[in-house]
Design an enzyme around this catalytic site. Structure first.
Site, PDB file in Angstrom:
ATOM      1  N   ARG A 148      68.242   2.824  89.960  1.00  0.00           N
ATOM      2  CA  ARG A 148      66.873   2.564  89.518  1.00  0.00           C
ATOM      3  C   ARG A 148      66.742   2.994  88.059  1.00  0.00           C
ATOM      4  O   ARG A 148      67.229   4.066  87.685  1.00  0.00           O
ATOM      5  CB  ARG A 148      65.925   3.361  90.409  1.00  0.00           C
ATOM      6  CG  ARG A 148      64.467   3.165  90.110  1.00  0.00           C
ATOM      7  CD  ARG A 148      63.622   4.033  91.028  1.00  0.00           C
ATOM      8  NE  ARG A 148      63.039   5.122  90.294  1.00  0.00           N
ATOM      9  CZ  ARG A 148      61.888   5.727  90.601  1.00  0.00           C
ATOM     10  NH1 ARG A 148      61.210   5.337  91.663  1.00  0.00           N
ATOM     11  NH2 ARG A 148      61.432   6.717  89.889  1.00  0.00           N
ATOM     12  N   TYR A 160      55.402   7.420  84.534  1.00  0.00           N
ATOM     13  CA  TYR A 160      55.909   7.639  85.890  1.00  0.00           C
ATOM     14  C   TYR A 160      57.435   7.467  85.901  1.00  0.00           C
ATOM     15  O   TYR A 160      57.972   6.566  85.263  1.00  0.00           O
ATOM     16  CB  TYR A 160      55.304   6.637  86.895  1.00  0.00           C
ATOM     17  CG  TYR A 160      56.126   6.620  88.161  1.00  0.00           C
ATOM     18  CD1 TYR A 160      55.971   7.630  89.099  1.00  0.00           C
ATOM     19  CD2 TYR A 160      57.131   5.675  88.357  1.00  0.00           C
ATOM     20  CE1 TYR A 160      56.787   7.680  90.222  1.00  0.00           C
ATOM     21  CE2 TYR A 160      57.942   5.709  89.469  1.00  0.00           C
ATOM     22  CZ  TYR A 160      57.764   6.711  90.400  1.00  0.00           C
ATOM     23  OH  TYR A 160      58.579   6.769  91.493  1.00  0.00           O
ATOM     24  N   ASP A 212      60.720   0.659  89.581  1.00  0.00           N
ATOM     25  CA  ASP A 212      59.496   0.961  90.327  1.00  0.00           C
ATOM     26  C   ASP A 212      58.290   0.864  89.403  1.00  0.00           C
ATOM     27  O   ASP A 212      58.196   1.594  88.409  1.00  0.00           O
ATOM     28  CB  ASP A 212      59.611   2.390  90.900  1.00  0.00           C
ATOM     29  CG  ASP A 212      58.546   2.698  91.949  1.00  0.00           C
ATOM     30  OD1 ASP A 212      57.579   1.930  92.052  1.00  0.00           O
ATOM     31  OD2 ASP A 212      58.707   3.722  92.650  1.00  0.00           O
ATOM     32  N   HIS A 214      55.247   1.326  90.576  1.00  0.00           N
ATOM     33  CA  HIS A 214      54.353   2.346  91.139  1.00  0.00           C
ATOM     34  C   HIS A 214      52.889   1.913  91.169  1.00  0.00           C
ATOM     35  O   HIS A 214      51.989   2.643  90.734  1.00  0.00           O
ATOM     36  CB  HIS A 214      54.519   3.680  90.398  1.00  0.00           C
ATOM     37  CG  HIS A 214      54.685   4.855  91.319  1.00  0.00           C
ATOM     38  ND1 HIS A 214      53.735   5.825  91.461  1.00  0.00           N
ATOM     39  CD2 HIS A 214      55.691   5.201  92.153  1.00  0.00           C
ATOM     40  CE1 HIS A 214      54.161   6.736  92.336  1.00  0.00           C
ATOM     41  NE2 HIS A 214      55.336   6.377  92.774  1.00  0.00           N
ATOM     42  N   GLU A 238      59.628  -2.866  92.498  1.00  0.00           N
ATOM     43  CA  GLU A 238      58.987  -2.166  93.618  1.00  0.00           C
ATOM     44  C   GLU A 238      57.522  -1.899  93.319  1.00  0.00           C
ATOM     45  O   GLU A 238      57.172  -1.559  92.173  1.00  0.00           O
ATOM     46  CB  GLU A 238      59.745  -0.844  93.825  1.00  0.00           C
ATOM     47  CG  GLU A 238      59.124   0.068  94.845  1.00  0.00           C
ATOM     48  CD  GLU A 238      59.752   1.457  94.805  1.00  0.00           C
ATOM     49  OE1 GLU A 238      60.857   1.624  94.255  1.00  0.00           O
ATOM     50  OE2 GLU A 238      59.108   2.384  95.322  1.00  0.00           O
ATOM     51  N   GLU A 264      56.382   1.970 100.587  1.00  0.00           N
ATOM     52  CA  GLU A 264      56.623   3.404 100.811  1.00  0.00           C
ATOM     53  C   GLU A 264      55.345   4.150 101.187  1.00  0.00           C
ATOM     54  O   GLU A 264      55.411   5.206 101.797  1.00  0.00           O
ATOM     55  CB  GLU A 264      57.283   4.056  99.590  1.00  0.00           C
ATOM     56  CG  GLU A 264      56.382   4.191  98.389  1.00  0.00           C
ATOM     57  CD  GLU A 264      57.086   4.796  97.182  1.00  0.00           C
ATOM     58  OE1 GLU A 264      58.295   4.564  97.010  1.00  0.00           O
ATOM     59  OE2 GLU A 264      56.419   5.489  96.405  1.00  0.00           O
ATOM     60  N   ARG A 285      59.843  -1.037 102.258  1.00  0.00           N
ATOM     61  CA  ARG A 285      60.166   0.328 101.827  1.00  0.00           C
ATOM     62  C   ARG A 285      59.674   1.412 102.791  1.00  0.00           C
ATOM     63  O   ARG A 285      59.735   2.593 102.470  1.00  0.00           O
ATOM     64  CB  ARG A 285      59.533   0.569 100.450  1.00  0.00           C
ATOM     65  CG  ARG A 285      60.059  -0.344  99.370  1.00  0.00           C
ATOM     66  CD  ARG A 285      61.112   0.288  98.529  1.00  0.00           C
ATOM     67  NE  ARG A 285      60.715   1.530  97.921  1.00  0.00           N
ATOM     68  CZ  ARG A 285      61.526   2.578  97.808  1.00  0.00           C
ATOM     69  NH1 ARG A 285      62.736   2.540  98.305  1.00  0.00           N
ATOM     70  NH2 ARG A 285      61.104   3.677  97.217  1.00  0.00           N
ATOM     71  N   GLU A 341      67.235   4.351  99.319  1.00  0.00           N
ATOM     72  CA  GLU A 341      67.024   5.226  98.162  1.00  0.00           C
ATOM     73  C   GLU A 341      67.629   6.601  98.456  1.00  0.00           C
ATOM     74  O   GLU A 341      67.511   7.124  99.567  1.00  0.00           O
ATOM     75  CB  GLU A 341      65.517   5.367  97.897  1.00  0.00           C
ATOM     76  CG  GLU A 341      65.197   6.201  96.681  1.00  0.00           C
ATOM     77  CD  GLU A 341      63.687   6.271  96.417  1.00  0.00           C
ATOM     78  OE1 GLU A 341      62.891   5.979  97.324  1.00  0.00           O
ATOM     79  OE2 GLU A 341      63.316   6.627  95.277  1.00  0.00           O
ATOM     80  N   TRP A 404      48.357   5.976  90.377  1.00  0.00           N
ATOM     81  CA  TRP A 404      49.534   6.726  89.950  1.00  0.00           C
ATOM     82  C   TRP A 404      50.745   6.226  90.633  1.00  0.00           C
ATOM     83  O   TRP A 404      51.416   5.687  90.978  1.00  0.00           O
ATOM     84  CB  TRP A 404      49.408   8.222  90.245  1.00  0.00           C
ATOM     85  CG  TRP A 404      50.659   8.939  89.785  1.00  0.00           C
ATOM     86  CD1 TRP A 404      51.032   9.205  88.489  1.00  0.00           C
ATOM     87  CD2 TRP A 404      51.748   9.420  90.595  1.00  0.00           C
ATOM     88  NE1 TRP A 404      52.264   9.822  88.455  1.00  0.00           N
ATOM     89  CE2 TRP A 404      52.718   9.952  89.736  1.00  0.00           C
ATOM     90  CE3 TRP A 404      51.979   9.430  91.982  1.00  0.00           C
ATOM     91  CZ2 TRP A 404      53.918  10.514  90.200  1.00  0.00           C
ATOM     92  CZ3 TRP A 404      53.151   9.985  92.450  1.00  0.00           C
ATOM     93  CH2 TRP A 404      54.122  10.525  91.559  1.00  0.00           C
TER      94      TRP A 404
HETATM   95  O1  KDG Z   1      55.672  11.573  96.864  1.00  0.00           O
HETATM   96  C1  KDG Z   1      55.661  10.442  96.071  1.00  0.00           C
HETATM   97  C2  KDG Z   1      57.079  10.023  95.751  1.00  0.00           C
HETATM   98  O2  KDG Z   1      57.856   9.943  96.906  1.00  0.00           O
HETATM   99  C3  KDG Z   1      57.111   8.704  95.039  1.00  0.00           C
HETATM  100  O3  KDG Z   1      56.401   8.793  93.852  1.00  0.00           O
HETATM  101  C4  KDG Z   1      58.543   8.308  94.754  1.00  0.00           C
HETATM  102  O4  KDG Z   1      57.859   6.072  94.281  1.00  0.00           O
HETATM  103  C5  KDG Z   1      58.732   6.852  94.592  1.00  0.00           C
HETATM  104  C6  KDG Z   1      60.066   6.322  94.845  1.00  0.00           C
HETATM  105  O5  KDG Z   1      60.188   5.109  94.833  1.00  0.00           O
HETATM  106  O6  KDG Z   1      60.972   7.103  95.054  1.00  0.00           O
HETATM  107 MG    MG Z   2      58.406   4.083  94.764  1.00  0.00          MG
END
Ligand code: KDG
Ligand code: MG
Length: 404
Positions: A148, A160, A212, A214, A238, A264, A285, A341, A404
């Site tokens: 990544r 981030y 990512d 995010h 992602e 996720e 995810r 991951e 975030w």
């Molecule tokens: O607790 C939040 C994290 O697990 C996250 O920010 C990590 O986005 C993430 C990732 O893809 O690993």
């Molecule tokens: Mg993530």
């Protein structure tokens, strides 16, 4: 018939906070499950301690599906990260016990290995592109086949996925108030393709690149990013848009062939039903520890298999080594595995969680020990008391709170 004699919750902070469920049986076996929900740890600890553990004592540990249904349907209130993380911890602890009863690793109970190893991706980040390239090279040296890539966006104070200083995690959890990140989609969108270009120029196309977003873009912004990245052939982008809006992916999908991953922060098969059945994503995810455990995630993966969607489970460092081990067992056994991951865990986590999974040539393998294969040292956990922590919040340059 064996009975569950004790179920207790241990909250510890060996480097970062982890919530662990320990289940004991009348025939002397112990099973463990991860119940960590980063930044909201005590909510899950309470859900378990106050609501689920009293229901577990006296139950037959062999009846995993019955226990899952009892806890899920018995709550009346459905889904959600707290509920599904708590149920996941019970589920994984019971699979751990079942493996120990059978004398088999959990992946054998799930049908056996469907591949030789589990391809994992690591995290390379940089406060600028040259630093990212150096870190990327370290991953290649270690044998990773997939990495990544995240680089600080010029003009933004914090980005981030980028550690602010050497040796720090990229999520600078703060004990009093959340840390604040900064964001502006226009700056990011102009910059992100140049990061991929620099990595492909230096390292070529023989390694998978992941990225990512995010949850930060609108659907049409995400569509633009996907198109702009196509020449660099990402493995995936992602969380291009906030995950809870499943219909946003129709827009992104209509515009780009860049593979999409999301999930996720989602916790059940119903949260990803539209994404999967409309073939809006390529990788899902959802994780063992935030999605109801092995029992529920296995069903979700089976639905995904029907629609050509592969697994790509979340495996950040805030998921404990127990969660990672459980993920590896499921990854190894399912037919539609994609990638896993792996951020790893920093010491002193290793003093509390004794793992036996292995990494070799970019692939991992769960331990060939009975159960999940992670030993939880409760006495060691006692040396690392819980520390209150918040995840960061994010603001646009004009001060507006952003995802975030
Ligand atoms: O607790 C939040 C994290 O697990 C996250 O920010 C990590 O986005 C993430 C990732 O893809 O690993
Ligand atoms: Mg993530």
């Amino acid at each position: 018939m064996a009975r569950i004699t004790d179920a207790r919750v241990v909250v510890s902070s060996p480097g970062r906070n982890y919530v662990t469920l320990v289940v004991e049986t009348s025939d002397g076996l112990v099973g463990v499950g991860d119940a960590t929900l980063n930044g909201r740890e005590l909510a899950v600890a309470s859900y378990l301690r106050d609501h689920l553990c009293p229901l577990l004592t006296g139950r037959d540990p062999a009846r995993i599906e019955d226990t899952w249904q009892y806890l899920y349907k018995g709550a009346y209130w459905r889904r959600g990260p707290v509920t599904m993380t708590a149920i996941a911890a019970v589920d994984v602890a019971l699979w751990d016990i079942k493996g120990k009863v059978a004398g088999l690793p959990v992946y054998q109970l799930l049908g056996g290995a469907a591949r030789d190893g589990v391809m994992v991706y690591g995290h390379a980040d940089g406060r600028d592109v040259p630093e990212l390239l150096d870190r990327f090279a370290e991953y290649l040296d270690q044998g990773y086949k997939a990495v990544r890539i995240q680089a600080a966006v010029p003009g933004l104070a914090k980005t981030y996925g980028v550690a602010p200083r050497d040796g720090l995690m990229y999520e600078p959890a703060n004990s009093n108030l959340p840390d604040e990140g900064s964001w502006e989609s226009s700056a990011y969108l102009d910059f992100a393709p140049s990061v991929f270009e620099a990595v492909r120029d230096r390292f070529g196309f023989g390694v998978h690149l992941l990225h990512d977003v995010h949850h930060r873009l609108t659907p049409i912004e995400a569509a633009r990013l996907g198109k702009d990245l196509e020449p660099f052939r990402p493995f995936w982008i992602e969380d291009a848009t906030p995950a809870e809006d499943q219909s946003a992916f129709r827009t992104i999908r209509a515009h780009t062939t860049t593979p999409l991953a999301v999930g996720e922060v989602l916790n059940s098969i119903w949260d990803v039903q539209t994404l999967i059945t409309e073939r809006l994503i390529d990788y899902v995810r959802t994780s063992v520890s935030h999605t109801g455990g092995i029992s529920h995630l296995r069903k979700l993966y089976s639905l995904a298999e029907l629609y050509g969607v592969r697994s790509g489970a979340h495996g950040a460092g805030d998921l404990s080594p127990i969660a990672h081990a459980a993920a590896l067992h499921l990854d190894l056994a399912i037919p539609n595995f994609g990638i896993q991951e792996y951020m790893g865990h920093r010491d002193p986590a290793g003093e509390v969680f004794r793992t036996s999974y292995t990494f070799d040539d970019g692939h991992m393998h769960p331990a060939d020990l009975p159960g999940i294969g992670v030993e939880f040292d409760e006495a060691a956990a006692g040396r690392f008391p819980y520390e209150p922590r918040y995840l960061p919040v994010n603001r646009r340059l004009d001060g507006t709170v952003h995802d975030w």
